[in-house]
Design an enzyme around this catalytic site. Structure first.
Site, short mmCIF file in Angstrom:
data_model
loop_
_atom_site.label_atom_id
_atom_site.label_comp_id
_atom_site.label_asym_id
_atom_site.label_seq_id
_atom_site.Cartn_x
_atom_site.Cartn_y
_atom_site.Cartn_z
N SER A 28 0.82 -1.22 0.00
CA SER A 28 0.00 0.00 0.00
C SER A 28 0.85 1.27 0.00
CB SER A 28 -0.95 -0.03 1.20
OG SER A 28 -1.77 -1.16 1.13
N ARG A 43 7.45 6.23 -4.44
CA ARG A 43 7.97 6.91 -3.24
C ARG A 43 7.42 6.20 -2.01
NH1 ARG A 43 3.79 10.01 -5.08
NH2 ARG A 43 2.09 10.40 -3.61
N ASP A 72 -4.22 -2.08 -1.38
CA ASP A 72 -5.25 -2.54 -0.44
C ASP A 72 -6.67 -2.36 -0.97
OD1 ASP A 72 -5.01 0.22 -0.30
OD2 ASP A 72 -5.01 0.32 1.89
#
Length: 489
Positions: free
Chosen positions: A177, A192, A230
């Site tokens: 996630s 990132r 998720d």
């Protein structure tokens, strides 16, 4: 003697008048301050207003941005990421599958035994592991070696009910996630880190390859079949138990949505179309913004002072990370400009994010006659010990304004998805189910009730019966295992 008595009487009367004058002046000041506090609240309520027509404008804007995001990369504030999930679980899946759910400072490892149409999920087990803080800022190898070692430990502890058949290979779905540019169902490069992670040598790398290499170093024979976020996992978990699930929304600390799109309606999807004709799209809808969103000075200040100004605007008005902070900012203005908590501004009230959304929820749900929960929260969190019932009632009203705006805008976002897919009109008995997950939706009852009633209000009585919101508890974890199954060879 008589003159002395008269003089004393006059002096006493004068003093009494002076005291009365002071008391009256204080009462007038107090009344003015209260009026000012109520005016601040009223102005905030008016700017947060979400009448039906405005929500429909937001939904229309969402649908337009969805279309633009599907047309080209960077064409919209909505990333509309191609998930490469083109086969959602059908319920026919059989066998033993694993999932790794990495979404924060903890990760979970699950194993699920599937028994096909007749038996569904036969059994499941999981373990949750905290990631040591030093590994969150270390190297990629250190982090993934730690995770792989825990995977090995989990596999070694399994009993005879969870044995892989002879010649079989353990298959894993990986819920990751963090922002990833996905390149296939089982590969994706990290864009990132978020949530306190900062591992520079992992950025730009394929996270599946990093995990696979770590698993191999541990000598574990396990194949990573699917990489999902998720929200996509929640969609898969919802579809497994209900074939009418077409979208998933997570409303927790953050927020996101994913849905099933017709592959032909995705111009940026190059190459051969999937055999299923469908593709799950990860919207990243927290980054939606529109001139139709009812933003206030408090929202603008919160955004300007955030780590990502100008980004995640939708998330900043509807998700659990921010609702309590908006309440704090309004209370601070009332304290500074209207002496809402007395002549001095409580120092704790100046601390950003000191008021968390679970505390806001507890105050909002306070049904005691004297609003004792509100009183306790103010004392424990803000160190405000002396409040009137009148003040506590205003705070509950403020919580309601913030939660109502968030819930109604979330419903408008869902309407945008329905509009994009043409599911906002009368259907021939087809049920359209949205799988919902996240702590905000699950635990903030007033928010949940408001969202669901608003969605019914927006689609109208004729359609509302076909739109169903279904809680998919922990869908993302089991969803990854189910996607490992549906994409296994």
């Amino acid at each position: 003697m008589g003159k002395v008595v008269v003089c004393a009487t006059v002096i006493g009367a004068t003093a009494a008048c002076a005291v009365a004058t002071v008391l009256i002046q204080r009462q007038v000041k107090k009344s003015k301050r209260w009026g000012k506090a109520k005016a601040i609240l009223k102005e905030f309520e008016e700017k947060c207003a979400t009448p039906t027509w405005k929500l429909k404008q937001v939904a229309d804007a969402m649908a337009v941005e969805m279309q633009a995001g599907l047309a080209s990369e960077g064409g919209s504030k909505l990333k509309m990421l191609i998930s490469f999930v083109d086969n959602l679980p059908t319920g026919n899946e059989e066998g033993l599958f694993y999932a790794l759910d990495l979404g924060g400072t903890n990760f979970r490892v699950l194993r699920v035994k599937l028994g096909g149409k007749e038996n569904g999920v036969i059994s499941q087990e999981f373990t949750e592991v905290s990631i040591p803080p030093n590994l969150m800022v270390g190297t990629s190898k250190e982090l993934f070696d730690f995770i792989a070692a825990e995977l090995v430990k989990f596999v070694k502890e399994e009993n005879e009910d969870f044995q892989v058949p002879p010649g079989g290979k353990r298959q894993l779905g990986f819920t990751f996630s963090f922002p990833v540019m996905q390149t296939s169902i089982s590969s994706g490069n990290l864009i990132r880190w978020t949530k306190g992670f900062s591992i520079d040598d992992a950025v730009g790398q394929d996270v599946v390859a990093e995990l696979r290499n770590a698993i191999e170093r541990q000598g574990l024979d396990m194949h990573i079949t699917a990489l999902v976020n998720d929200t996509v996992g929640t969609l898969a978990g919802g579809r497994y138990t209900n074939k009418d699930v077409f979208a998933a929304v997570i409303l927790g600390t953050g927020t996101n949505a994913a849905y099933v799109e017709n592959a032909q309606a995705i111009p940026k999807l190059h190459g051969d179309l999937p055999e299923s004709g469908e593709m799950v799209i990860n919207m990243e809808w927290g980054n939606f913004r529109s001139s139709h969103l009812p933003l206030t000075e408090y929202d603008n200040a919160l955004d300007a002072e955030s780590l990502n100004p100008g980004e995640q605007i939708f998330e900043k008005v509807i998700s659990g990370m921010y609702l309590g902070e908006i309440v704090r900012r309004v209370l601070l203005k009332m304290a500074e400009e209207a002496w809402f908590f007395g002549e001095t501004v409580p120092s704790k009230l100046k601390v950003p994010f000191v008021l968390r959304t679970p505390d806001m929820s507890a105050m909002h749900h306070d049904t005691s006659a004297d609003l004792n929960v509100v009183k306790t929260k103010l004392n424990n969190i803000l160190e405000i010990s002396d409040t009137s019932l009148q003040v506590r009632k205003v705070i509950v009203e403020l919580c309601n304004i913030v939660a109502t705006r968030g819930a109604r805008l979330a419903a408008a976002g869902i309407l945008g998805i329905l509009k994009k897919l043409g599911k906002d009109t009368i259907t021939d008995g087809q049920k359209n189910v949205i799988a919902m997950d996240g702590g905000l939706y699950e635990h903030y009852t007033e928010y949940q009730k408001c969202l669901e009633s608003t969605l019914s209000e927006l689609v109208g009585d004729d359609v509302s019966g076909s739109i169903i919101v279904e809680h998919s508890n922990d869908g993302s974890g089991i969803g990854a295992a189910l996607l490992a199954a549906s994409h296994s060879s």
